[in-house]
Write an enzyme that holds these catalytic residues in place. Structure first.
Site, PDB file in Angstrom:
ATOM      1  N   PRO A   1      -9.043  60.214 -43.242  1.00  0.00           N
ATOM      2  CG  PRO A   1      -6.778  60.741 -43.401  1.00  0.00           C
ATOM      3  CD  PRO A   1      -8.141  61.174 -43.874  1.00  0.00           C
ATOM      4  CB  CYS A   2     -10.890  59.294 -38.391  1.00  0.00           C
ATOM      5  SG  CYS A   2     -11.995  58.033 -38.994  1.00  0.00           S
ATOM      6  CG  HIS A   3      -6.830  55.078 -40.826  1.00  0.00           C
ATOM      7  ND1 HIS A   3      -7.556  55.631 -41.870  1.00  0.00           N
ATOM      8  CD2 HIS A   3      -5.560  54.955 -41.286  1.00  0.00           C
ATOM      9  CE1 HIS A   3      -6.760  55.809 -42.906  1.00  0.00           C
ATOM     10  NE2 HIS A   3      -5.531  55.404 -42.581  1.00  0.00           N
TER      11      HIS A   3
END
Length: 157
Positions: A120-122
């Protein structure tokens, strides 16, 4: 080398395509256009099932057989990103400090992330809470939609 397969599903952020083999996931893409497709590869079917559950609000932690990171350092960076809990965020600097890296290395890992949503780089924000860049889908628009999806609903302001 195993034969590669792919399948896709429609989601609130667009078409999500999963590529892999019977036993692992090699990539996840957020596409602007296209239609849903199917696969009979067990790892891909499980990824689609978990993505559907995520978007339905029933899943907060993914458990998928992802292709290994190309380097040991890449594995450390990936795990640092995965460790940011659903509904939480971290700055590039805070994550870098936590895993003894640099904000630039975190940014590069995010830019090269082959598994958006699942890794989850968001959830990584710029200094002061700035949204920052996002390399998947429609960039920051997609990042904002994913963060909104994970934000608790109905809470007190």
């Amino acid at each position: 080398m195993y034969a590669r397969d792919a399948a896709s599903i429609a989601t609130p952020i667009g078409l999500v395509r999963v590529t892999g083999s019977a036993d692992r996931i090699d990539a996840i893409e957020i596409l602007a256009t296209g239609g849903a497709t199917s696969s009979d590869a067990p790892a891909i079917l499980e990824a689609l099932k978990q993505l559907e559950s995520y978007f339905a609000g029933r899943l907060t932690v993914f458990d998928l057989p992802l292709a290994p990171a190309p380097t040991e350092r890449g594995a450390v960076l990936r795990q640092g990103i995965v460790n940011i809990a659903y509904g939480s965020t971290a700055s590039y600097g805070a994550l870098a400090k936590a895993i003894q890296s640099s904000p630039r290395a975190i940014g590069q890992a995010c830019a090269r992330n082959p598994f958006p949503i699942v890794v989850p780089c968001h959830r990584i924000l710029g200094a002061g809470g700035a949204l920052g860049a996002y390399s998947a889908g429609n960039g920051p628009i997609t990042k904002s939609k994913l963060l909104d999806h994970e934000r608790p609903q109905g809470g007190l302001l």
